[in-house]
Scaffold this motif. Structure first.
Motif, PDB file in Angstrom:
ATOM      1  N   PRO A 144     -25.412 -50.504   7.316  1.00  0.00           N
ATOM      2  CA  PRO A 144     -26.288 -50.788   8.457  1.00  0.00           C
ATOM      3  C   PRO A 144     -25.753 -51.884   9.385  1.00  0.00           C
ATOM      4  CG  PRO A 144     -27.551 -50.681   6.414  1.00  0.00           C
ATOM      5  CD  PRO A 144     -26.103 -50.699   6.029  1.00  0.00           C
ATOM      6  N   ILE A 145     -25.346 -53.027   8.802  1.00  0.00           N
ATOM      7  CA  ILE A 145     -24.947 -54.147   9.651  1.00  0.00           C
ATOM      8  C   ILE A 145     -23.605 -54.702   9.195  1.00  0.00           C
ATOM      9  CG2 ILE A 145     -25.638 -56.386  10.619  1.00  0.00           C
ATOM     10  CD1 ILE A 145     -28.495 -55.810   9.828  1.00  0.00           C
ATOM     11  N   ALA A 146     -22.692 -54.893  10.151  1.00  0.00           N
ATOM     12  CA  ALA A 146     -21.426 -55.559   9.852  1.00  0.00           C
ATOM     13  C   ALA A 146     -21.600 -57.046  10.116  1.00  0.00           C
ATOM     14  CB  ALA A 146     -20.313 -54.992  10.725  1.00  0.00           C
ATOM     15  N   LEU A 147     -21.006 -57.879   9.244  1.00  0.00           N
ATOM     16  CA  LEU A 147     -21.148 -59.324   9.399  1.00  0.00           C
ATOM     17  C   LEU A 147     -19.813 -60.014   9.103  1.00  0.00           C
ATOM     18  CD1 LEU A 147     -22.886 -61.906   9.717  1.00  0.00           C
ATOM     19  CD2 LEU A 147     -23.448 -61.719   7.305  1.00  0.00           C
ATOM     20  N   GLY A 148     -19.366 -60.861  10.013  1.00  0.00           N
ATOM     21  CA  GLY A 148     -18.122 -61.612   9.821  1.00  0.00           C
ATOM     22  C   GLY A 148     -18.386 -62.941   9.152  1.00  0.00           C
ATOM     23  N   ASP A 177     -16.142 -66.438   8.949  1.00  0.00           N
ATOM     24  CA  ASP A 177     -16.102 -67.427  10.033  1.00  0.00           C
ATOM     25  C   ASP A 177     -17.351 -68.296  10.130  1.00  0.00           C
ATOM     26  OD1 ASP A 177     -13.526 -66.924  11.173  1.00  0.00           O
ATOM     27  OD2 ASP A 177     -14.290 -64.955  11.750  1.00  0.00           O
ATOM     28  N   ARG A 178     -18.363 -68.004   9.336  1.00  0.00           N
ATOM     29  CA  ARG A 178     -19.595 -68.802   9.233  1.00  0.00           C
ATOM     30  C   ARG A 178     -20.489 -68.758  10.467  1.00  0.00           C
ATOM     31  NH1 ARG A 178     -17.099 -74.297   6.614  1.00  0.00           N
ATOM     32  NH2 ARG A 178     -15.540 -73.214   5.391  1.00  0.00           N
ATOM     33  N   TRP A 179     -19.929 -68.888  11.684  1.00  0.00           N
ATOM     34  CA  TRP A 179     -20.830 -68.901  12.847  1.00  0.00           C
ATOM     35  C   TRP A 179     -21.584 -67.592  13.032  1.00  0.00           C
ATOM     36  CZ3 TRP A 179     -19.063 -65.374  16.387  1.00  0.00           C
ATOM     37  CH2 TRP A 179     -17.691 -65.126  16.444  1.00  0.00           C
ATOM     38  N   PRO A 180     -20.998 -66.421  12.642  1.00  0.00           N
ATOM     39  CA  PRO A 180     -21.831 -65.212  12.763  1.00  0.00           C
ATOM     40  C   PRO A 180     -23.038 -65.250  11.812  1.00  0.00           C
ATOM     41  CG  PRO A 180     -19.520 -64.616  12.690  1.00  0.00           C
ATOM     42  CD  PRO A 180     -19.608 -66.058  12.308  1.00  0.00           C
ATOM     43  N   ASP A 181     -22.885 -65.866  10.636  1.00  0.00           N
ATOM     44  CA  ASP A 181     -24.031 -66.048   9.740  1.00  0.00           C
ATOM     45  C   ASP A 181     -25.103 -66.854  10.462  1.00  0.00           C
ATOM     46  OD1 ASP A 181     -22.489 -64.907   7.755  1.00  0.00           O
ATOM     47  OD2 ASP A 181     -21.987 -66.808   6.782  1.00  0.00           O
ATOM     48  N   ALA A 182     -24.627 -67.918  11.130  1.00  0.00           N
ATOM     49  CA  ALA A 182     -25.559 -68.855  11.762  1.00  0.00           C
ATOM     50  C   ALA A 182     -26.391 -68.168  12.854  1.00  0.00           C
ATOM     51  CB  ALA A 182     -24.809 -70.049  12.345  1.00  0.00           C
ATOM     52  N   PHE A 183     -25.839 -67.129  13.491  1.00  0.00           N
ATOM     53  CA  PHE A 183     -26.617 -66.405  14.512  1.00  0.00           C
ATOM     54  C   PHE A 183     -27.951 -65.920  13.935  1.00  0.00           C
ATOM     55  CE2 PHE A 183     -22.815 -64.931  17.323  1.00  0.00           C
ATOM     56  CZ  PHE A 183     -22.813 -66.160  17.943  1.00  0.00           C
ATOM     57  N   TYR A 184     -27.928 -65.465  12.679  1.00  0.00           N
ATOM     58  CA  TYR A 184     -29.167 -64.960  12.068  1.00  0.00           C
ATOM     59  C   TYR A 184     -30.183 -66.075  11.917  1.00  0.00           C
ATOM     60  CZ  TYR A 184     -27.159 -60.410  11.264  1.00  0.00           C
ATOM     61  OH  TYR A 184     -26.613 -59.172  11.456  1.00  0.00           O
ATOM     62  N   TYR A 185     -29.733 -67.196  11.327  1.00  0.00           N
ATOM     63  CA  TYR A 185     -30.667 -68.311  11.151  1.00  0.00           C
ATOM     64  C   TYR A 185     -31.163 -68.804  12.507  1.00  0.00           C
ATOM     65  CZ  TYR A 185     -32.789 -72.685   9.911  1.00  0.00           C
ATOM     66  OH  TYR A 185     -33.695 -73.690   9.774  1.00  0.00           O
ATOM     67  N   GLY A 213      -8.520 -58.376  13.374  1.00  0.00           N
ATOM     68  CA  GLY A 213      -8.075 -57.177  12.676  1.00  0.00           C
ATOM     69  C   GLY A 213      -9.111 -56.065  12.649  1.00  0.00           C
ATOM     70  N   THR A 214      -8.656 -54.870  12.304  1.00  0.00           N
ATOM     71  CA  THR A 214      -9.549 -53.712  12.311  1.00  0.00           C
ATOM     72  C   THR A 214     -10.597 -53.805  11.204  1.00  0.00           C
ATOM     73  OG1 THR A 214      -7.875 -52.604  10.997  1.00  0.00           O
ATOM     74  CG2 THR A 214      -7.917 -52.081  13.326  1.00  0.00           C
ATOM     75  N   GLY A 215     -10.314 -54.587  10.158  1.00  0.00           N
ATOM     76  CA  GLY A 215     -11.290 -54.738   9.084  1.00  0.00           C
ATOM     77  C   GLY A 215     -12.358 -55.765   9.394  1.00  0.00           C
ATOM     78  N   SER A 216     -12.276 -56.404  10.572  1.00  0.00           N
ATOM     79  CA  SER A 216     -13.271 -57.399  10.953  1.00  0.00           C
ATOM     80  C   SER A 216     -14.600 -56.720  11.247  1.00  0.00           C
ATOM     81  CB  SER A 216     -12.790 -58.161  12.182  1.00  0.00           C
ATOM     82  OG  SER A 216     -12.698 -57.274  13.279  1.00  0.00           O
ATOM     83  N   SER A 217     -15.658 -57.519  11.355  1.00  0.00           N
ATOM     84  CA  SER A 217     -16.968 -56.920  11.604  1.00  0.00           C
ATOM     85  C   SER A 217     -16.990 -56.173  12.935  1.00  0.00           C
ATOM     86  CB  SER A 217     -18.048 -57.993  11.542  1.00  0.00           C
ATOM     87  OG  SER A 217     -17.734 -59.067  12.395  1.00  0.00           O
ATOM     88  N   ALA A 218     -16.381 -56.754  13.972  1.00  0.00           N
ATOM     89  CA  ALA A 218     -16.336 -56.059  15.265  1.00  0.00           C
ATOM     90  C   ALA A 218     -15.533 -54.764  15.150  1.00  0.00           C
ATOM     91  CB  ALA A 218     -15.728 -56.967  16.330  1.00  0.00           C
ATOM     92  N   GLY A 219     -14.426 -54.831  14.393  1.00  0.00           N
ATOM     93  CA  GLY A 219     -13.593 -53.650  14.193  1.00  0.00           C
ATOM     94  C   GLY A 219     -14.344 -52.547  13.470  1.00  0.00           C
TER      95      GLY A 219
END
Lengths: 333, 425
Positions: free
Chosen positions: B188-192, B195-203, B258-264
Motif C-alpha cells: 500500500p505505502i512506500a516509505l524511505g 532517511d528518517r525525515w520521511p518518517d517524520a512527515f507522518y508524525y 536508486g530504483t529500490g528507493s520509496s520514490a522508485g
C-alpha cells in the motif's frame, strides 16, 4: 626526539634488528654527547619541517581546539561563550545512544579479530601456495580494497535492498530461507555492515600477510619438511610464529579502523534503524553537524580520540613492543 | 651548539611561516581573482534546476553591468556542514541556500546573516505568506523562491486494481484503502525510513490534524510539545504502523536513492502510495526510464481525522530560499529580487525545477493537472505548518526526527516524540 636518535643510529650502523628478532639495541648511546653534523641538521630540518608543520596545524591544533570547544555549550555560530565544564562529557557517557555506539564499535573490533583474521590468514596462506592462476586470484582478493569506501557503501546499499541483487542471488540458488531485511533489521544490521567491511578490507589484510609470508625463509620450511613435519605442522609451528609481527600490526590497524568506522555506516544506514548501527563517529557527526551541538560533538570526538589513543598506547606497550623495538621506542628493556 | 640549535629552530620557524603565509596569500589571491564577485551557493547540482540558475545568473549579469556572480552549485547534504563553517570564516558566500525556519534563526544569531527587512520592504509582500518562513522576530533574513507542500502521491492504476474508486479523504478511508490494496497483493505505502525525515512527515501531519493552529504556533515557538494532541499524534503513528501498510524492510529503504528507493517503488508500480513533497515526480523521473507512470500518478491531501481539533485545510510544507551574509547584502538582495521575478519564477515552473512558485505571476506556467491540484491545495491552505525539523531549533527538530524514526523501528510510545522535543535543547 626518538626519531632523531633512530636516524642517528641508522646512519652510524647501529641498525635495529629485523622485525621479530630481538633488536641489537644501541644501549648507552644516549648521553655520549655525539652531535649531528651541520649538514645533517639542515637535511633533517628540510625534510621534517613540512610534515611537522602540517601535523601541528591539522592534528595537534585541531585536537586542542576540539578539547577547548568540548567545554562549551555551543551551536557553532559565533564564538563559544557558555562554559559548561565537563557537562558535555557526563551527558555523553550517560546517553544510551552513545553507549550503544561504543558497544557497536567494540563488537565490530571483536568480530574483526575473531572472524576476519582467520579468514584473511587462510586466504593469504592459500594464495601464497603454488596455485594455478594465483596472480588473478590475488588480484580478485585485492580489488575491493581499491574501491573507495563511499562507492562500496552505495553499491552494497543498492544490492542489499529487499528484492535487490543479494536477495535475488539467494533465491536463485534456492536459499529463500536466508533472505532477510539486511539493513532494516535492528538485530542484523551490524553484522550486515561487518560482512561488507570484510569484503572491502580482506584484500588489504591478504596483501599485508603475503608480504609477511615472503619474510619466512624457505630454509625453515625445508628443514621442517626434512624433519618429517606435515604441511599443517609447518604452518602451525614455523610459519605462524614468524608471521606474528605482521598479524599484530594487522590487528592494530583493524581495531583502530573498527573504532573509527564511519563512511560505510553513514552511507548505508545513517546509524539506524533506531541507532542499532550507530558508531562513535556517526554519533559525533549526528550531534555536531545535524543537530548543531558542536560543543557536545567535540566532547564526543575527544572521547573517541581518547579511546583510540589509549588503545594505541596499550597495544604498543604490550603487543607491539618487541616488533617495533628500535624503530619506535628506541630501545628494548 | 646552542647557536646551531637556534639556527635550526629559526629555520623550522621560517619554513612554517612561509607555509602558513603561502596558504594565507593563496587564499586571498583566490578571492581577489573573482574581482569582487558575489558568491552564490545553491543546491541545484542537477538539471533542471542547475540550468535555471545558470540562465538566471547570465541574465542578471547582462542586466546589471559591472555585477559579477560566482555561482557555486553544492550538493544539498553538504549545506549543514559548509554553512556554519562559512559563517565563522572571513570569506562567507554572499548568497546561500537554506530552508528558513529554526535553522535560519539559529544561523542569524551568529550576526553574519544580513537583516534585509528594510531592503525588501517594498516587494516582499508580493510573495505572500511563504516569506514568513525566512523571518524571525519580525526581521527578514532571507527570501524563498519556491514553496513545498506534502501529500500522498498515488498510483491510479493500482488503486483501480484494488477496487478503490476515490482518493481517501478521511483516515478511516485511508485505512480501508490499505486493507484493499493488501488484499490485491500490492504494497500500500512506500516509505524511505532510512532517511528518517520521511518518517517524520507522518508524525508531523498527524500533529497538524490533531492540534489546533494556535497550539501548533505556540508549541513550535516555545519548542515545547506539552499539549496532549502531540501524544495523540504519536498514538496515530503507532496505530498506522500496526496496520503494516509499508513495504518490507522500510526502515532500511532510502527515500530518493536508486530504483529500490520509496520514490522508485511508486514509479515502478511496486507500491501504491507515498507521503512525500511536491518534488516527488521530479525525483521519480530520475529513477526510471519508463515514463508511463506519469499518466497514472495522482495526488491527495493528508486525510482528516474525525473529531480531531486540527483544521483539515492546514497543510504541511516548507520552501527553498536564499539568505544574504552581511558582507554583500545589497548585491544579494538585488539578486533575490530578480529570482522572485515573474521571469525567473516562470522558468522554474516551466522547466520542472519547482512546482509551487512564490510569485503568483508564474502560476500560469503550471500545465500539469496534478501539479495544479497540489498548487491549489497549497494556496487554499488556511495555514502551512513548516516541517517540524525545519521550524524547530535544529537540535529539537533532529531529536524529533530521530524519535519518530524510533517509533517506526518499534521503539518508544505515544509520548516519546514529544518528550524528545521537550528534552532537546
Amino acid at each position: 626526539m626518538t626519531t632523531l636518535d633512530h636516524a642517528d643510529a641508522a646512519r652510524t650502523g647501529a641498525r635495529p634488528g629485523p622485525p621479530g628478532a630481538v633488536a641489537a639495541a644501541p644501549k648507552g648511546r644516549k648521553g655520549t654527547g655525539r652531535r649531528l653534523s651541520v649538514r645533517s641538521r639542515w637535511e633533517l630540518a628540510l625534510l621534517l619541517t613540512p610534515a611537522l608543520v602540517l601535523f601541528v596545524l591539522f592534528v595537534l591544533v585541531s585536537i586542542a581546539a576540539a578539547v577547548y570547544y568540548s567545554f562549551f555549550d555551543w551551536n557553532g555560530f559565533g564564538p563559544p561563550t557558555k562554559l559548561v565544564g565537563f557537562a558535555n562529557y557526563t551527558k555523553a557517557l550517560a546517553d544510551p545512544m552513545f553507549q550503544g555506539a561504543v558497544r557497536h564499535n567494540l563488537q565490530f573490533a571483536a568480530l574483526s579479530v575473531v572472524v576476519q583474521l582467520p579468514l584473511t590468514l587462510g586466504l593469504a596462506l592459500l594464495l601464497n601456495g603454488r596455485l594455478r592462476g594465483r596472480a588473478v586470484l590475488r588480484l580478485i582478493a585485492f580489488t575491493p580494497y581499491v574501491l573507495s569506501e563511499a562507492i562500496t557503501a552505495v553499491a552494497w546499499l543498492v544490492m542489499l535492498q529487499p528484492g535487490g541483487a543479494v536477495d535475488q542471488g539467494l533465491r536463485g540458488v534456492g536459499l529463500d530461507g536466508l533472505v532477510h531485511e539486511w539493513l532494516a533489521d535492528q538485530h542484523l544490521v551490524l553484522y550486515t555492515l561487518f560482512v561488507v567491511a570484510t569484503w572491502k578490507y580482506i584484500g588489504f589484510g591478504v596483501i599485508l600477510l603475503l608480504a609477511g609470508l615472503q619474510g619466512v625463509p624457505a630454509e625453515l620450511r625445508e628443514a621442517a619438511a626434512l624433519d618429517g613435519a606435515t604441511q599443517w605442522q609447518t604452518t602451525r609451528k614455523v610459519v605462524l610464529p614468524l608471521l606474528g609481527p605482521t598479524i599484530r600490526i594487522w590487528i592494530f590497524l583493524s581495531v583502530i579502523g573498527s573504532l573509527q568506522l564511519f563512511e560505510l555506516v553513514w552511507i548505508m544506514t545513517l546509524g539506524g534503524p533506531a541507532g542499532s548501527s550507530a558508531t562513535m563517529a556517526t554519533y559525533v557527526i549526528d550531534r555536531g553537524f545535524r543537530r548543531y551541538q558542536f560543543g557536545y560533538g567535540s566532547a564526543v570526538a575527544v572521547l573517541l580520540f581518547a579511546v583510540c589513543f589509549v588503545f594505541a598506547l596499550l597495544y604498543q606497550r604490550f603487543a607491539l613492543r618487541r616488533d617495533t623495538a628500535g624503530a619506535l621506542s628506541g630501545r628494548v628493556d | 651548539m646552542s647557536i646551531r640549535r637556534r639556527t635550526y629552530g629559526a629555520l623550522v620557524m621560517a619554513a612554517s611561516l612561509a607555509l602558513v603565509t603561502a596558504c594565507g596569500s593563496g587564499g586571498s589571491t583566490g578571492s581577489d581573482a573573482a574581482g569582487g564577485a558575489t558568491t552564490w551557493w545553491h543546491n541545484g547540482t542537477q538539471d533542471p534546476l542547475k540550468s535555471v540558475w545558470e540562465r538566471a545568473a547570465a541574465a542578471y549579469e547582462k542586466a546589471h553591468p559591472g555585477a559579477k556572480l560566482d555561482v557555486v552549485p553544492i550538493q544539498n547534504e553538504q549545506f549543514p556542514t559548509k554553512v556554519p563553517l562559512a559563517l565563522q570564516s572571513d570569506n562567507p558566500p554572499g548568497v546561500y541556500f537554506n530552508q528558513g525556519g529554526g535553522l535560519l534563526a539559529t544561523q542569524a544569531a551568529s550576526g553574519r546573516v544580513a537583516d534585509i527587512t528594510d531592503r525588501t520592504k517594498s516587494w516582499i509582500k508580493d510573495l505572500g505568506a511563504a516569506a514568513q518562513g525566512w523571518a524571525s522576530d519580525g526581521k527578514q533574513y532571507g527570501v524563498p523562491y519556491a514553496s513545498h507542500v506534502v501529500g500522498f502521491w498515488y498510483r491510479k492504476d493500482l488503486f483501480a486494481k484494488a477496487g478503490i474508486t476515490k482518493a481517501p479523504a478521511t483516515m478511516d478511508e485511508l485505512k480501508s484503502a490499505v486493507t484493499a490494496l493488501k488484499a490485491a497483493g500490492t504494497v500500500p505505502i512506500a516509505l524511505g525510513g532510512k532517511d528518517r525525515w520521511p518518517d517524520a512527515f507522518y508524525y508531523n501531519y498527524f500533529a497538524v490534524r490533531e492540534c489546533s493552529v494556535e497550539t501548533l504556533k505556540s508549541s513550535v515557538a516555545k519548542a515545547k510539545f506539552t499539549d496532549q494532541c502531540f501524544t495523540r499524534a504519536g498514538q496515530d503513528v503507532i496505530d498506522l504502523i500496526a496496520l503494516k501498510p509499508f513495504q518490507p524492510g522500510f526502515n532500511g529503504t532510502p527515500a530518493q536513492q536508486g530504483t529500490g528507493s520509496s520514490a522508485g517503488m511508486v514509479a515502478a508500480g511496486q507500491a501504491a502510495m507515498e507521503l512525500q513533497g511536491d518534488w516527488n515526480p521530479g525525483v521519480m523521473q530520475g529513477l526510471t526510464s519508463d515514463p508511463s507512470y506519469k499518466a497514472e500518478l495522482g495526488w491527495f491531501p493528508f486525510p482528516s481525522i474525525a473529531g480531531a481539533a486540527g483544521d483539515p485545510s492546514v497543510a504541511l510544507g516548507g520552501g527553498d530560499g536564499f539568505s544574504c551574509t552581511t558582507k554583500q547584502a545589497d548585491a544579494c538582495v538585488d539578486l533575490l529580487k530578480y529570482l522572485t521575478s515573474a521571469e525567473v519564477q516562470t522558468d522554474l515552473i516551466s522547466s520542472g525545477a519547482a512546482t509551487i512558485p512564490v510569485n503568483p505571476a508564474a502560476e500560469a506556467a503550471i500545465k500539469d493537472p496534478v501539479v495544479k491540484e497540489v498548487f491549489s491545495y497549497n494556496s487554499k491552505a488556511s495555514y502551512v505548518q513548516v516541517y517540524f525539523d525545519v521550524a524547530l531549533p535544529t537540535a529539537a527538530g533532529q531529536a524529533l526526527n530521530d524519535a519518530v524514526a524510533n517509533l517506526f523501528a518499534g521503539q518508544g510510545d505515544a509520548g516519546s516524540v514529544a518528550r524528545a522535543v521537550n528534552s532537546a535543547g
